[in-house]
Design a protein around this motif. Structure first.
Motif, PDB file in Angstrom:
ATOM      1  N   GLU A   1       0.776  -1.480  -0.038  1.00 38.40           N
ATOM      2  CA  GLU A   1      -0.093   0.081  -0.037  1.00 38.40           C
ATOM      3  C   GLU A   1       0.695   1.303   0.073  1.00 38.40           C
ATOM      4  O   GLU A   1       0.565   2.144  -0.685  1.00 38.40           O
ATOM      5  N   PHE A   2       2.088   1.211   0.677  1.00 36.29           N
ATOM      6  CA  PHE A   2       2.954   2.541   0.789  1.00 36.29           C
ATOM      7  C   PHE A   2       3.549   2.632  -0.579  1.00 36.29           C
ATOM      8  O   PHE A   2       3.612   3.735  -1.047  1.00 36.29           O
ATOM      9  N   GLU A   3       4.077   1.414  -1.332  1.00 38.96           N
ATOM     10  CA  GLU A   3       4.526   1.667  -2.437  1.00 38.96           C
ATOM     11  C   GLU A   3       3.599   2.151  -3.565  1.00 38.96           C
ATOM     12  O   GLU A   3       3.836   3.025  -4.437  1.00 38.96           O
ATOM     13  N   LEU A   4       2.420   1.691  -3.600  1.00 38.42           N
ATOM     14  CA  LEU A   4       1.431   2.064  -4.388  1.00 38.42           C
ATOM     15  C   LEU A   4       0.769   3.712  -4.192  1.00 38.42           C
ATOM     16  O   LEU A   4       0.723   4.315  -5.201  1.00 38.42           O
ATOM     17  N   ALA A   5       0.999   3.974  -2.996  1.00 38.15           N
ATOM     18  CA  ALA A   5       0.513   5.211  -2.671  1.00 38.15           C
ATOM     19  C   ALA A   5       1.539   6.210  -3.287  1.00 38.15           C
ATOM     20  O   ALA A   5       1.377   7.578  -3.942  1.00 38.15           O
ATOM     21  N   TYR A   6       2.809   5.663  -3.263  1.00 35.94           N
ATOM     22  CA  TYR A   6       3.892   6.613  -3.750  1.00 35.94           C
ATOM     23  C   TYR A   6       3.775   6.579  -5.475  1.00 35.94           C
ATOM     24  O   TYR A   6       4.113   7.572  -5.859  1.00 35.94           O
ATOM     25  N   GLN A   7       3.652   5.387  -5.962  1.00 38.47           N
ATOM     26  CA  GLN A   7       3.487   5.530  -7.393  1.00 38.47           C
ATOM     27  C   GLN A   7       2.126   6.441  -7.875  1.00 38.47           C
ATOM     28  O   GLN A   7       2.359   6.900  -8.888  1.00 38.47           O
TER      29      GLN A   7
ATOM     30  N   THR B   1       3.176  10.466 -15.146  1.00 34.40           N
ATOM     31  CA  THR B   1       3.579   9.440 -16.234  1.00 34.40           C
ATOM     32  C   THR B   1       5.021   9.556 -16.643  1.00 34.40           C
ATOM     33  O   THR B   1       5.958   8.587 -16.673  1.00 34.40           O
ATOM     34  N   GLN B   2       5.529  10.951 -16.725  1.00 33.61           N
ATOM     35  CA  GLN B   2       6.824  11.142 -17.261  1.00 33.61           C
ATOM     36  C   GLN B   2       7.872  10.631 -15.987  1.00 33.61           C
ATOM     37  O   GLN B   2       8.772   9.948 -16.445  1.00 33.61           O
ATOM     38  N   GLU B   3       7.596  10.971 -14.780  1.00 28.03           N
ATOM     39  CA  GLU B   3       8.311  10.583 -13.562  1.00 28.03           C
ATOM     40  C   GLU B   3       8.390   8.937 -13.589  1.00 28.03           C
ATOM     41  O   GLU B   3       9.531   8.417 -13.189  1.00 28.03           O
ATOM     42  N   ARG B   4       7.352   8.295 -14.040  1.00 31.55           N
ATOM     43  CA  ARG B   4       7.317   6.956 -13.790  1.00 31.55           C
ATOM     44  C   ARG B   4       8.417   6.384 -14.797  1.00 31.55           C
ATOM     45  O   ARG B   4       9.015   5.360 -14.573  1.00 31.55           O
ATOM     46  N   PHE B   5       8.269   6.611 -16.091  1.00 29.00           N
ATOM     47  CA  PHE B   5       9.138   6.591 -17.128  1.00 29.00           C
ATOM     48  C   PHE B   5      10.562   6.785 -16.813  1.00 29.00           C
ATOM     49  O   PHE B   5      11.414   5.819 -17.068  1.00 29.00           O
ATOM     50  N   GLU B   6      10.757   7.800 -16.270  1.00 26.83           N
ATOM     51  CA  GLU B   6      12.179   8.271 -15.813  1.00 26.83           C
ATOM     52  C   GLU B   6      12.801   7.225 -14.813  1.00 26.83           C
ATOM     53  O   GLU B   6      13.907   6.870 -14.777  1.00 26.83           O
ATOM     54  N   LEU B   7      12.113   6.766 -13.881  1.00 24.38           N
ATOM     55  CA  LEU B   7      12.361   5.948 -12.813  1.00 24.38           C
ATOM     56  C   LEU B   7      12.796   4.751 -13.493  1.00 24.38           C
ATOM     57  O   LEU B   7      13.619   4.031 -13.091  1.00 24.38           O
ATOM     58  N   MET B   8      11.660   3.965 -14.227  1.00 19.17           N
ATOM     59  CA  MET B   8      11.789   2.830 -14.893  1.00 19.17           C
ATOM     60  C   MET B   8      12.908   2.825 -15.668  1.00 19.17           C
ATOM     61  O   MET B   8      13.798   1.844 -15.463  1.00 19.17           O
ATOM     62  N   LEU B   9      13.350   3.695 -16.529  1.00 16.28           N
ATOM     63  CA  LEU B   9      14.608   3.702 -17.440  1.00 16.28           C
ATOM     64  C   LEU B   9      15.884   3.818 -16.439  1.00 16.28           C
ATOM     65  O   LEU B   9      16.889   3.217 -16.686  1.00 16.28           O
ATOM     66  N   ARG B  10      15.970   4.531 -15.403  1.00 17.95           N
ATOM     67  CA  ARG B  10      16.880   4.594 -14.298  1.00 17.95           C
ATOM     68  C   ARG B  10      17.243   3.450 -13.881  1.00 17.95           C
ATOM     69  O   ARG B  10      18.259   3.014 -13.673  1.00 17.95           O
TER      70      ARG B  10
END
Length: 60
Positions: free
Chosen positions: A16-22, A27-36
């Protein structure tokens, strides 16, 4: 960024903590995090001796 502190391991609270953070990320930040993270994993694999997977080479 908040930090989750628990007395004992609790997978449900961790999830739940991880999902709340996500949900707070764009969308841009999620892709940057995934690529990093992908680059970090590739570096660790290379550092520990794992190279690119075997490629299929066309015989002539």
């Amino acid at each position: 960024m908040p930090i989750l502190k628990l007395e004992q391991d609790d997978e449900n609270k961790q999830l739940e903590f991880e999902l709340a953070y996500q949900r707070t990320l764009t969308t841009q930040e999620r892709f940057e995090l995934m690529l990093r993270k992908s680059r970090e994993i590739a570096e660790v694999l290379l550092k520990h001796g794992y190279r690119k997977p075997v490629e299929i080479v066309k015989r002539t």
